[in-house]
Design an enzyme around this catalytic site. Structure first.
Site, PDB file in Angstrom:
ATOM      1  N   TYR A 671     -13.565 -23.751  18.023  1.00 22.45           N
ATOM      2  CA  TYR A 671     -12.545 -22.843  17.501  1.00 22.45           C
ATOM      3  C   TYR A 671     -12.178 -21.939  18.670  1.00 22.45           C
ATOM      4  O   TYR A 671     -13.018 -21.236  19.224  1.00 22.45           O
ATOM      5  CB  TYR A 671     -13.089 -22.028  16.327  1.00 22.45           C
ATOM      6  CG  TYR A 671     -12.029 -21.131  15.708  1.00 22.45           C
ATOM      7  CD1 TYR A 671     -11.129 -21.644  14.779  1.00 22.45           C
ATOM      8  CD2 TYR A 671     -11.917 -19.795  16.074  1.00 22.45           C
ATOM      9  CE1 TYR A 671     -10.139 -20.850  14.214  1.00 22.45           C
ATOM     10  CE2 TYR A 671     -10.923 -18.989  15.524  1.00 22.45           C
ATOM     11  CZ  TYR A 671     -10.041 -19.524  14.606  1.00 22.45           C
ATOM     12  OH  TYR A 671      -9.054 -18.734  14.057  1.00 22.45           O
ATOM     13  N   TYR A 776     -14.860 -21.590   4.703  1.00 13.86           N
ATOM     14  CA  TYR A 776     -14.514 -20.297   5.316  1.00 13.86           C
ATOM     15  C   TYR A 776     -15.510 -19.206   4.909  1.00 13.86           C
ATOM     16  O   TYR A 776     -15.623 -18.194   5.569  1.00 13.86           O
ATOM     17  CB  TYR A 776     -13.143 -19.824   4.828  1.00 13.86           C
ATOM     18  CG  TYR A 776     -11.931 -20.561   5.366  1.00 13.86           C
ATOM     19  CD1 TYR A 776     -12.034 -21.620   6.251  1.00 13.86           C
ATOM     20  CD2 TYR A 776     -10.649 -20.152   4.978  1.00 13.86           C
ATOM     21  CE1 TYR A 776     -10.905 -22.268   6.721  1.00 13.86           C
ATOM     22  CE2 TYR A 776      -9.516 -20.778   5.445  1.00 13.86           C
ATOM     23  CZ  TYR A 776      -9.647 -21.844   6.325  1.00 13.86           C
ATOM     24  OH  TYR A 776      -8.531 -22.468   6.775  1.00 13.86           O
TER      25      TYR A 776
HETATM   26  C1  LIG Z   1      -6.797 -20.880   9.135  1.00 13.47           C
HETATM   27  S1  LIG Z   1      -5.385 -21.180   8.194  1.00 13.47           S
HETATM   28  C2  LIG Z   1      -5.366 -22.890   8.007  1.00 13.47           C
HETATM   29  C3  LIG Z   1      -4.032 -23.470   8.358  1.00 13.47           C
HETATM   30  C4  LIG Z   1      -2.964 -23.140   7.380  1.00 13.47           C
HETATM   31  N1  LIG Z   1      -2.971 -24.075   6.272  1.00 13.47           N
HETATM   32  C5  LIG Z   1      -1.605 -23.066   8.053  1.00 13.47           C
HETATM   33  O1  LIG Z   1      -0.671 -23.698   7.544  1.00 13.47           O
HETATM   34  O2  LIG Z   1      -1.490 -22.382   9.056  1.00 13.47           O
HETATM   35  C6  LIG Z   1      -5.885 -20.511   6.654  1.00 13.47           C
HETATM   36  C7  LIG Z   1      -4.823 -20.457   5.605  1.00 13.47           C
HETATM   37  O3  LIG Z   1      -4.610 -21.742   5.052  1.00 13.47           O
HETATM   38  C8  LIG Z   1      -4.489 -21.694   3.639  1.00 13.47           C
HETATM   39  N2  LIG Z   1      -5.647 -22.401   3.064  1.00 13.47           N
HETATM   40  C9  LIG Z   1      -6.646 -22.961   3.762  1.00 13.47           C
HETATM   41  N3  LIG Z   1      -7.516 -23.553   2.921  1.00 13.47           N
HETATM   42  C10 LIG Z   1      -7.064 -23.353   1.679  1.00 13.47           C
HETATM   43  C11 LIG Z   1      -7.553 -23.718   0.396  1.00 13.47           C
HETATM   44  N4  LIG Z   1      -8.666 -24.418   0.226  1.00 13.47           N
HETATM   45  N5  LIG Z   1      -6.841 -23.326  -0.674  1.00 13.47           N
HETATM   46  C12 LIG Z   1      -5.698 -22.624  -0.529  1.00 13.47           C
HETATM   47  N6  LIG Z   1      -5.189 -22.265   0.664  1.00 13.47           N
HETATM   48  C13 LIG Z   1      -5.866 -22.626   1.757  1.00 13.47           C
HETATM   49  C14 LIG Z   1      -4.511 -20.253   3.271  1.00 13.47           C
HETATM   50  O4  LIG Z   1      -3.181 -19.818   3.253  1.00 13.47           O
HETATM   51  C15 LIG Z   1      -5.223 -19.602   4.436  1.00 13.47           C
HETATM   52  O5  LIG Z   1      -4.817 -18.271   4.635  1.00 13.47           O
END
Ligand SMILES: C[S@@+](CC[C@H](N)C(=O)[O-])C[C@H]1O[C@@H](n2cnc3c(N)ncnc32)[C@H](O)[C@@H]1O
Length: 811
Positions: A671, A776
């Site tokens: 990361y 997470y």
């Molecule tokens: C580190 S980012 C991962 C990448 C993200 N999906 C993006 O499009 O940039 C984390 C965000 O992804 C979404 N996310 C990740 N895992 C999720 C899950 N299991 N359920 C719902 N949302 C999720 C949430 O919006 C979170 O704030």
């Protein structure tokens, strides 16, 4: 004598089976044979065997049954199907040795079928053989056997009776592993059987005397077992028929089917398979496989005068040798890479193949360095030839000379051209002096040209559609188009635009040719990656983060990698020893320490299970150490091990997946982000609209934080990594309550503990294209409590991981 040996039943008395069964008769066994071909039974009777008219009759009352039919379908039929199937009368606890060459998944399904039929008592042995009819008849076959310990205890004496004592290979991995071993051996067989015809056909088209060409090959480093055993029959009108084209085509089909199942590229075997089909199309199926030389010579003289450049026999023979050197090198690389992909012990594969029909000088010479590269996890990266070692470019040069001459004289070189392609792929990075064995590097990069082609096709489609006004939005496709059209030209694009282009950023990484990152959006939402996001391949340290003085830095002073497995390695200072004291070669005391990775065998380079379970920190050797860069205790240091694809999910924004399967314990990626102070991280949390949202991108480097530590770096508030705007592909990995990855603190220099890496490792085998996820939330207790409180619940973010273990909320 006879009454001391148990009675044996033998199903399938073809060329190999007949030899094996009559050998057992000669050794004093009472062998009852069954075959559907009546005359064979008569012959077997004449050789002292007993005969039966059905499989059930043959096996009744015999504690051992050897099944040597030609195909999996035949095995299924004689063993399981109908009232006369062997299973109906096989005695309880009997050993069933399946020695036919069958796919790994067939023998595994047979084990399940026996269970399901209430015959779990049968001791199944997956024991394919190699070595030809003569060795079958004198009991000196190579046998590769996978089975349970209980089956081994019972079946070993009978296996030993049929095998050369040095060539009975007990393959780890149980049922299916023996068949996989045979399959990998047949990669070499399938390629080299055809290579014998291809090289002799080429010699013929060059106008060489075949006996002379044959002698030159046998005395050279282009030698291979198949060439030695096939070419004599090319000089005697393909007689006697020792192994028919129909046999090798069956084995080749098993290899390519299994390759498709494992998503593994078998370039040469697949080409060979197509040529075999062309052969059976001309009616050569029942003929000896040496007769395929006809495919290479049939065009001779049919296309008018042709002029090659080679002027004398010596030059022509060099071309034939160059062709075979290139093909046998690629065959060795393909077999070993496939063996690695199906999880076989590469040392055992090498030992078996080198001493069997798959043997070649190329395997003998380059196999060990290829195996070493797999063990170190560097197979996909290429490596320089040792001083005086063979350079891949020189093999490419000789092979290219053969392919070019063949083009001049209009002679087909199916395997030669494919091998040259494989070698050119491996050489694509332009690294000078790449070692010959580094041709194996072309395996992972096979995907690369296809990716580029696919990208280009998409780009052209986009240009066409934009031109016709069919695409209006600023979609991922439009961005790709902009990149391909404008960013490749010097000074053509606005430098800022180029600098901010995600495709330019990922293409600038050193690993782009071997482990590309791709971005794809096949949903209809038209989303692109956040424009203010920037890809990096190393974390960036913020200017206000105090950097340690060089005088605090330290590494190990181990003289060789072997020493890094003992308590004398300073990098392992914080690990407990796991052996009693022993002495090194100078009599100095030392104790073994088990570092985080398997150091040898099929699991070399993978994180050990106890780490996967506990999440314990990893201490690695590093750039400041004196051990070599291929020390097995340097895994995270060597960087990302797989290509990654950032893809648009239907419901959670972007996610990440891998186009290749990932193995349990495999390091995936770090990361990355900006390394900032704890105070700066808090400031960023406060400035964010929603602290919990910002928190997702902030990872505290607190694994070694200790307020009582004498090291002020560890006593104060920990540093944090912010990956929101600057990071690598792992920043797009989503959360799952039942994840397939876990993050580990990895320390190189002990002085850097406050700035440790965060390495993501696979918790289980991950099939290709399965979304990668990690959890997470390290402690889910509070979350569960909050979820029960309606006032808090309404502000919580719903988790969409969709797994059975889903806790319902992200935070
Ligand atoms: C580190 S980012 C991962 C990448 C993200 N999906 C993006 O499009 O940039 C984390 C965000 O992804 C979404 N996310 C990740 N895992 C999720 C899950 N299991 N359920 C719902 N949302 C999720 C949430 O919006 C979170 O704030």
């Amino acid at each position: 004598m006879a009454d001391q040996k148990p009675p044996v039943s033998f199903i399938g008395l073809g060329a190999m089976g007949f030899g094996m069964a009559t050998h057992l008769v000669k050794q004093g066994y009472a062998v009852t044979g069954f075959d559907v071909w009546g005359p064979t039974l008569e012959k077997f009777k004449a050789a002292g065997g007993l005969t039966a008219t059905t499989p059930a009759e043959a096996v009744a009352g015999k504690a051992f049954c050897v099944c040597m039919v030609a195909t999996a379908q035949q095995a299924q039929s004689v063993l399981l199907e109908g009232p006369n199937a062997a299973i109906t009368t096989l005695p309880k606890g009997a050993a069933l040795l399946l020695s036919s060459t069958v796919p790994c998944d067939y023998v595994q399904s047979l084990e399940k079928s026996l269970e399901a039929a209430g015959r779990g008592d049968v001791l199944l042995v997956d024991s394919p053989v190699s070595g030809g009819v003569a060795r079958a008849a004198d009991g000196t076959l190579s046998i590769m056997a996978g089975m349970s310990d209980a089956a081994l205890a019972v079946a070993r004496p009978l296996l030993a009776e049929m095998a050369d004592p040095a060539k009975l290979y007990i393959v780890q991995g149980g049922i299916g592993a023996g068949s996989n071993m045979k399959m990998v051996h047949q990669v070499l067989a399938a390629i080299q059987i055809l290579a014998a015809s291809e090289s002799m056909g080429f010699a013929d088209q060059l106008g060489l005397d075949l006996a002379k060409a044959q002698a030159a090959v046998l005395a050279s480093d282009a030698w291979n077992w198949m060439f030695e055993h096939r070419t004599p029959r090319m000089l005697t009108e393909f007689k006697p028929i020792a192994s028919a084209v129909n046999i090798i085509i069956k084995d080749t089909g098993i290899i390519t089917a299994e390759a498709r199942r494992s998503a593994f590229p078998t370039l040469l075997t697949s080409v060979a398979e197509q040529v075999y089909y062309a052969g059976i199309g001309r009616g050569f199926g029942p003929d000896d496989d040496s007769s395929l030389i006809r495919l290479y010579t049939e065009g001779k003289g049919k296309i008018g005068p042709v002029h090659g450049l080679a002027e004398n026999d010596e030059a022509k023979i060099e071309l034939v040798l160059g062709l075979l050197r290139g093909v046998t090198l690629c065959a060795a690389a393909e077999a070993l890479a496939f063996a690695d992909a199906v999880g076989l012990d590469l040392d055992q594969v090498f030992d078996l193949c080198i001493n069997a029909a798959g043997g070649s000088k190329a395997l003998e010479k380059f196999g060990p360095e290829i195996i070493k590269a797999f063990r170190n996890g560097t197979a996909g990266q290429g490596w320089a030839a040792a001083d005086g070692g063979v350079v891949l470019e020189s093999i490419a040069g000789e092979l290219q000379a053969a392919v070019e001459e063949a083009q001049r004289i209009k002679a087909p070189l199916f395997l030669g051209s494919a091998s040259l392609t494989a070698i050119r792929l491996a050489l694509q990075t332009g690294t000078a002096g790449l070692a010959a064995g580094a041709v194996v590097k072309s395996r992972p990069t096979f995907y690369q040209p296809y990716l580029i082609t696919a990208n280009q096709i998409c780009t052209y489609l986009v240009i066409f559609r934009v031109g016709r006004g069919l695409i209006k939005n600023h979609s991922m496709e439009a961005i790709t188009k902009q990149h391909f059209l404008h960013h490749g030209k010097a000074n053509a694009a606005d430098p800022d635009e180029k600098d901010n282009c995600h495709l330019c950023q990922i293409r600038s990484f050193e690993t782009h040719s071997t482990l590309p990152i791709t971005i794809i959006n096949t949903t209809r939402d038209g989303a692109t990656l956040p424009p203010d996001f920037r890809f990096i391949d190393k974390s960036i340290i913020a200017p206000d983060v105090p950097v340690l003085e060089d005088s605090f830095r330290a590494g190990c002073s181990c003289e060789d990698n072997e020493e890094c497995m003992y308590d004398t390695c300073h990098c392992l200072d914080e690990l407990a020893p796991d052996s009693d004291e022993e002495s090194d070669e100078f009599g100095e005391p030392r104790r073994r320490k088990r570092f985080a990775y398997h150091s040898q065998g099929v699991k070399a380079g993978l994180l050990r299970s106890n780490y996967l379970e506990t999440g314990e920190q990893i201490y690695e050797c590093h750039a400041g150490c004196s051990c070599s860069p291929d020390c097995p205790n340097r895994v995270v240091e060597r960087g990302r091990t797989v290509p990654l694809q950032i893809f648009r999910t239907e419901d959670r924004g972007w996610g990440v997946r891998c186009p290749l399967p990932i193995r349990k314990g495999q390091f995936v990626d770090r990361y990355l982000g900006e390394i900032i102070t704890g105070e700066e991280a808090d400031r960023r949390r406060e400035a964010a609209e929603m602290a919990a949202h910002k928190d997702v991108y902030l990872f505290a480097l607190d694994k070694f934080s200790d307020k009582d530590s004498l090291n002020p770096m560890l006593a104060g508030s920990p540093l944090e990594v912010d990956g929101e705007y600057i990071s690598g592909p792992s920043r797009f990995i989503n959360h799952s309550c039942d994840p397939n990855l876990r993050s580990f603190a990895r320390v190189g220099d002990h002085a850097d503990k406050h700035m440790h890496d965060l390495g993501l490792f696979a918790l289980r085998d991950i099939p290709q294209y399965e979304e990668l996820t990690f959890d997470y939330v390290s402690k889910s207790g509070d979350l569960e409590e909050d979820a029960h409180d309606p006032s808090k619940r309404q502000d919580m973010t719903i988790c969409l991981c969709g797994t059975e273990k889903c806790r319902g909320f992200l935070w």
